[in-house]
Design a protein around this motif. Structure first.
Motif: not given
Ligand SMILES: NC(=O)c1ccc[n+]([C@@H]2O[C@H](COP(=O)([O-])OP(=O)(O)OC[C@H]3O[C@@H](n4cnc5c(N)ncnc54)[C@H](OP(=O)(O)O)[C@@H]3O)[C@@H](O)[C@H]2O)c1
Length: 272
Positions: A134-135, A147-149, A185-191, A206-208
């Motif tokens: 993502w850099g 996809p899949f945030g 810890e468990v992180l979503t893509v949003f997190d 964030f664009f899903e």
């Protein structure tokens, strides 16, 4: 005692080399490109190609422990040379091996299991360093598109995988163990995007993407259809083990697993 690190220029291998050197061990680092390896002073950098075991003979000379990768760089295909590598290692006096999982029980793992070596298998979940993809879009637009945030992951710092490898290579109580390794810890893509933004001090959008948009993007990048199916299927429906935190890093190393915020703070320059 000399420890041979394969994949020494890679995401986990560099940390293994650094940590072994800091702990005062003699490290030999295997690479196909010694002139561009950029490894720390004091490391013995040697040429070798794991797809051609005959190139490993001198690299193995005097080695008692090996960290072994299990893939070839051509699309992460499993190394087919496991039996030859293990045979050579045993003949030259290697006693101990850590094996980095490539997602399946391939020829290297099978040969190691069938050998007399003291082995430890390392099975990490998703690496934190995948966020480097993502850099470019963060630097240029302040945007992440995925996809899949809501897809959850117990992502792990590469240095923690290395710390477990080092403990297994130099310690005495890890033979015959298969270690599943996660972050704390468990992180979503949003997190992950939120944490990145907070650490670099920038509001990241964030664009899903839809699944079709993500598929098209991977096609344009040249990914084969089966790899696209695998990756999208994984993020759409990850296995429970990918998002279940386990305490193995702390149990083996005596230190809490590093957080994603820490990882970002070490890599801020890639995102600004
Ligand atoms: N990324 C993830 O989220 C993730 C999650 C779980 C497991 N894994 C697994 O972890 C492993 C490491 O993945 P990565 O993406 O981080 O790769 P990486 O460490 O960046 O891989 C490159 C390393 O492999 C070495 N290498 C490749 N083919 C070689 C060969 N034929 N002979 C000798 N050395 C060779 C390269 O050495 P040179 O210096 O010679 O180029 C380099 O050090 C893979 O098995 C992957 O499937 C990754």
């Amino acid at each position: 005692m000399t420890i041979l690190v394969t994949g020494a220029t890679g995401n986990v291998g560099r940390h293994i080399v650094n940590q072994l050197v800091k702990a005062g061990h003699h490290v030999r680092a295997l690479t196909r490109n010694p002139s561009s390896a950029k490894l720390p002073e004091g490391v013995e950098v040697v040429y070798g190609d794991l797809t051609e075991p005959k190139t490993l003979a001198s690299a193995l000379n005097g080695v008692t422990g090996i960290h072994l990768i299990t893939f070839n760089s051509d699309g992460y295909t499993p190394l087919q040379t496991g039996p030859e590598i293990v045979d050579l290692a045993q003949k030259t006096g290697v006693r101990r091996v850590t094996v980095l999982w490539n997602g399946e029980h391939g020829p290297v793992e099978k040969a190691v299991e069938a050998s007399d070596l003291e082995w430890t298998f390392l099975q990490p979940v998703e690496f934190m360093i995948n966020a480097l993809q993502w850099g470019e879009s963060i630097r240029s637009e302040g945007i992440v598109r995925e996809p899949f945030g809501q897809s959850p992951s117990a992502i792990i710092h590469e240095a923690d995988i290395a710390s477990v490898a080092v403990a297994a290579l130099i310690g005495d109580s890890h033979a015959g163990k298969t270690y599943t390794l996660t972050g704390p810890e468990v992180l979503t893509v949003f997190d992950k995007v939120r944490i990145l933004g907070a650490e670099i001090g920038r509001d990241i959008q964030f664009f899903e993407l839809t699944e079709d948009q993500a598929r098209e993007r991977m096609r344009v990048q040249g990914a084969p259809e089966d790899a696209i199916d695998f990756v999208l299927g994984w993020y759409a429906n990850p296995p429970k083990s990918a998002y279940t935190v386990v305490p193995t890093v702390e149990q083996v190393t005596g230190r809490q697993a590093r957080t994603f915020a820490q990882w970002v703070s070490e890599h801020v320059h890639h995102f600004i």
